[in-house]
Design a protein around this motif. Structure first.
Motif, mmCIF file in Angstrom:
data_model
loop_
_atom_site.group_PDB
_atom_site.id
_atom_site.type_symbol
_atom_site.label_atom_id
_atom_site.label_comp_id
_atom_site.label_asym_id
_atom_site.label_seq_id
_atom_site.Cartn_x
_atom_site.Cartn_y
_atom_site.Cartn_z
ATOM 1 N N THR A 93 0.828 -1.209 0.000
ATOM 2 C CA THR A 93 0.000 0.000 0.000
ATOM 3 C C THR A 93 0.858 1.253 0.000
ATOM 4 O O THR A 93 0.412 2.304 -0.447
ATOM 5 C CB THR A 93 -0.950 0.017 1.209
ATOM 6 O OG1 THR A 93 -0.214 -0.213 2.414
ATOM 7 C CG2 THR A 93 -2.018 -1.052 1.069
ATOM 8 N N ARG A 94 2.089 1.156 0.486
ATOM 9 C CA ARG A 94 2.992 2.305 0.502
ATOM 10 C C ARG A 94 3.614 2.553 -0.867
ATOM 11 O O ARG A 94 3.829 3.690 -1.275
ATOM 12 C CB ARG A 94 4.095 2.062 1.539
ATOM 13 C CG ARG A 94 5.027 3.250 1.761
ATOM 14 C CD ARG A 94 6.060 2.940 2.826
ATOM 15 N NE ARG A 94 7.019 1.934 2.399
ATOM 16 C CZ ARG A 94 7.116 0.718 2.906
ATOM 17 N NH1 ARG A 94 6.321 0.322 3.871
ATOM 18 N NH2 ARG A 94 8.036 -0.128 2.450
ATOM 19 N N GLU A 95 3.917 1.488 -1.595
ATOM 20 C CA GLU A 95 4.677 1.598 -2.838
ATOM 21 C C GLU A 95 3.814 1.519 -4.102
ATOM 22 O O GLU A 95 4.298 1.854 -5.186
ATOM 23 C CB GLU A 95 5.737 0.486 -2.892
ATOM 24 C CG GLU A 95 6.739 0.518 -1.740
ATOM 25 C CD GLU A 95 7.713 1.680 -1.841
ATOM 26 O OE1 GLU A 95 7.747 2.347 -2.898
ATOM 27 O OE2 GLU A 95 8.441 1.925 -0.866
ATOM 28 N N THR A 96 2.577 1.060 -3.972
ATOM 29 C CA THR A 96 1.722 0.905 -5.145
ATOM 30 C C THR A 96 0.356 1.537 -4.883
ATOM 31 O O THR A 96 0.057 1.968 -3.767
ATOM 32 C CB THR A 96 1.513 -0.586 -5.498
ATOM 33 O OG1 THR A 96 0.565 -1.168 -4.598
ATOM 34 C CG2 THR A 96 2.818 -1.361 -5.433
ATOM 35 N N ASP A 97 -0.478 1.533 -5.917
ATOM 36 C CA ASP A 97 -1.840 2.044 -5.787
ATOM 37 C C ASP A 97 -2.838 0.891 -5.673
ATOM 38 O O ASP A 97 -3.938 0.945 -6.224
ATOM 39 C CB ASP A 97 -2.190 2.938 -6.974
ATOM 40 C CG ASP A 97 -2.193 2.160 -8.295
ATOM 41 O OD1 ASP A 97 -1.694 1.007 -8.321
ATOM 42 O OD2 ASP A 97 -2.700 2.706 -9.299
ATOM 43 N N ILE A 98 -2.456 -0.151 -4.944
ATOM 44 C CA ILE A 98 -3.254 -1.372 -4.909
ATOM 45 C C ILE A 98 -4.674 -1.132 -4.396
ATOM 46 O O ILE A 98 -5.622 -1.769 -4.867
ATOM 47 C CB ILE A 98 -2.533 -2.479 -4.071
ATOM 48 C CG1 ILE A 98 -3.241 -3.812 -4.214
ATOM 49 C CG2 ILE A 98 -2.389 -2.055 -2.622
ATOM 50 C CD1 ILE A 98 -3.217 -4.386 -5.617
ATOM 51 N N TRP A 294 8.747 -3.639 -10.257
ATOM 52 C CA TRP A 294 7.759 -4.594 -9.765
ATOM 53 C C TRP A 294 6.327 -4.122 -9.990
ATOM 54 O O TRP A 294 5.440 -4.943 -10.214
ATOM 55 C CB TRP A 294 8.008 -4.875 -8.285
ATOM 56 C CG TRP A 294 9.366 -5.448 -8.032
ATOM 57 C CD1 TRP A 294 10.130 -6.174 -8.908
ATOM 58 C CD2 TRP A 294 10.125 -5.348 -6.832
ATOM 59 N NE1 TRP A 294 11.315 -6.532 -8.318
ATOM 60 C CE2 TRP A 294 11.349 -6.035 -7.042
ATOM 61 C CE3 TRP A 294 9.903 -4.742 -5.586
ATOM 62 C CZ2 TRP A 294 12.327 -6.134 -6.056
ATOM 63 C CZ3 TRP A 294 10.875 -4.839 -4.605
ATOM 64 C CH2 TRP A 294 12.072 -5.526 -4.842
ATOM 65 N N LYS A 295 6.090 -2.817 -9.940
ATOM 66 C CA LYS A 295 4.730 -2.319 -10.162
ATOM 67 C C LYS A 295 4.239 -2.678 -11.563
ATOM 68 O O LYS A 295 3.092 -3.113 -11.740
ATOM 69 C CB LYS A 295 4.687 -0.805 -9.929
ATOM 70 C CG LYS A 295 4.814 -0.412 -8.470
ATOM 71 C CD LYS A 295 4.651 1.080 -8.243
ATOM 72 C CE LYS A 295 5.861 1.863 -8.723
ATOM 73 N NZ LYS A 295 5.754 3.303 -8.325
ATOM 74 N N GLY A 296 5.102 -2.508 -12.548
ATOM 75 C CA GLY A 296 4.732 -2.869 -13.910
ATOM 76 C C GLY A 296 4.552 -4.360 -14.086
ATOM 77 O O GLY A 296 3.673 -4.814 -14.838
ATOM 78 N N GLU A 297 5.371 -5.145 -13.384
ATOM 79 C CA GLU A 297 5.260 -6.599 -13.486
ATOM 80 C C GLU A 297 3.966 -7.098 -12.861
ATOM 81 O O GLU A 297 3.341 -8.041 -13.364
ATOM 82 C CB GLU A 297 6.474 -7.264 -12.838
ATOM 83 C CG GLU A 297 7.776 -7.013 -13.576
ATOM 84 C CD GLU A 297 7.701 -7.411 -15.034
ATOM 85 O OE1 GLU A 297 7.156 -8.484 -15.342
ATOM 86 O OE2 GLU A 297 8.189 -6.633 -15.881
ATOM 87 N N PHE A 298 3.556 -6.469 -11.770
ATOM 88 C CA PHE A 298 2.263 -6.851 -11.193
ATOM 89 C C PHE A 298 1.143 -6.587 -12.193
ATOM 90 O O PHE A 298 0.268 -7.437 -12.399
ATOM 91 C CB PHE A 298 1.992 -6.086 -9.900
ATOM 92 C CG PHE A 298 0.580 -6.269 -9.394
ATOM 93 C CD1 PHE A 298 0.203 -7.455 -8.775
ATOM 94 C CD2 PHE A 298 -0.371 -5.270 -9.554
ATOM 95 C CE1 PHE A 298 -1.104 -7.645 -8.325
ATOM 96 C CE2 PHE A 298 -1.673 -5.443 -9.110
ATOM 97 C CZ PHE A 298 -2.034 -6.639 -8.500
ATOM 98 N N SER A 299 1.157 -5.429 -12.831
ATOM 99 C CA SER A 299 0.131 -5.108 -13.831
ATOM 100 C C SER A 299 0.143 -6.117 -14.972
ATOM 101 O O SER A 299 -0.920 -6.543 -15.452
ATOM 102 C CB SER A 299 0.351 -3.693 -14.376
ATOM 103 O OG SER A 299 0.192 -2.721 -13.357
ATOM 104 N N ALA A 300 1.337 -6.518 -15.404
ATOM 105 C CA ALA A 300 1.447 -7.483 -16.498
ATOM 106 C C ALA A 300 0.898 -8.849 -16.093
ATOM 107 O O ALA A 300 0.348 -9.588 -16.927
ATOM 108 C CB ALA A 300 2.899 -7.609 -16.946
#
Length: 313
Positions: A93-98, A294-300
């Motif tokens: 929650t700190r590093e992404t817009d989850i 990692w944010k882009g990899e999660f989206s992928a």
């Protein structure tokens, strides 16, 4: 690092109960039961769990579905997001817009504590983060938060290790697993020394994890995702990793770390290929061991995770 219930006002907890429709947030302290919850975002709550596996209370951050308090008759699949080394359960929650990303999506997001090393495993010294994450937290969510039995797991760095280790060591427990720059072969060249360095950085006793990688080789093997790869058959998988220094931008420390884990990831996915186990891979030039990638990899990986959870992309 662990979430503490000290100093939580009765008013704030009452407000959390009103928002989520939870019937009781106090007084339940048996193993695996929630002691208290406090609201930290529009749909985000920190829960303190009395854990028998850890011998103490431990934290899990939850993001509840938008309609959780009104659609009281339905259950929800759960996406487990695991943090990396020298971080904690608040990292996603700190590093992404989850929280914003999951708005309107009918799922629970669970971000459990894995200790300071982020290695969610059964430690030789006694703490069993594997049982906490794979058994105790799911039991809590099913009992108190209407979680269904459908789960997927994803993680960064040591959390990527956890995602693949959990899925491999508990076949069928997770409908999908994703690793972003994870430690996927703990016995690859240079990796045991890296794992020991992660443990040492937290001032923990040498060999308090799985013992000596030489004298306790069978223990290391038992907790190695690559060695347990047959347990992943039938589970949709996503693995990403960068080459790091080779093709990097000069941010030498995270790039060097990514380079060290590059062969580990390839050995893992090569083993899957030999076993005939499908895996979606994204190996990219350069890259560092950081959330910037990692944010882009999660989206992928989201379409795979969503499909396994029974959700639209």
């Amino acid at each position: 690092m662990p979430y503490s219930t000290a100093g939580i006002s009765r008013r704030s907890v009452t407000r959390a109960a009103a928002v989520t429709g939870l019937a009781a947030l106090f007084g339940v302290t048996a193993a695996g039961r929630a002691r208290a919850a406090t609201q930290v975002g529009a749909r985000t709550f920190d829960v303190s769990v009395a854990s028998a596996a850890l011998g103490r209370s431990a934290a899990v951050r939850l993001i509840l579905p938008s309609g959780f308090d009104t659609q009281t008759g339905r259950t929800y699949p759960v996406l487990y997001l695991l943090h990396g080394a020298h971080d904690d359960y608040t990292s996603w929650t700190r590093e992404t817009d989850i929280e914003a990303f999951t708005e309107g999506r009918d799922l629970i997001v669970a971000m459990p504590e894995a200790g300071p090393t982020g290695l969610p495993t059964a430690w030789r010294s006694g703490a069993d983060y594997e049982t906490f994450q794979v058994q105790e937290v799911p039991a809590l969510l099913a009992r108190d938060y209407r979680a269904s039995g459908v789960r997927a797991v994803a993680g960064v760095s040591t959390g990527g290790y956890g995602a693949m280790a959990h899925a491999a060591r508990h076949p069928g427990a997770f409908a999908a697993a994703a690793s972003y720059s994870g430690i996927l072969d703990t016995m690859a060249v240079g990796v045991p020394a890296l794992v020991d360095a992660i443990v040492a950085r937290e001032s923990l006793a040498p060999h308090s994890l799985w013992g000596s990688p030489i004298l306790d080789l069978l223990v290391w093997r038992d907790f190695n995702p690559r060695a347990r790869a047959t347990g992943l058959r039938g589970t949709p998988l996503y693995v990403s990793s960068g080459s790091g220094v080779a093709g990097g931008l000069g941010d030498w420390l995270p790039e060097a770390l990514e380079s060290l884990l590059w062969p580990s990831a390839h050995l893992f996915t090569d083993t899957l290929a030999l076993l005939g186990i499908p895996v979606t891979t994204h190996y990219y030039s350069g890259g560092g061991h950081s959330w910037a990638y990692w944010k882009g990899e999660f989206s992928a990986s989201w379409p795979m995770l969503a499909g396994a959870l029974g959700l639209p992309e």
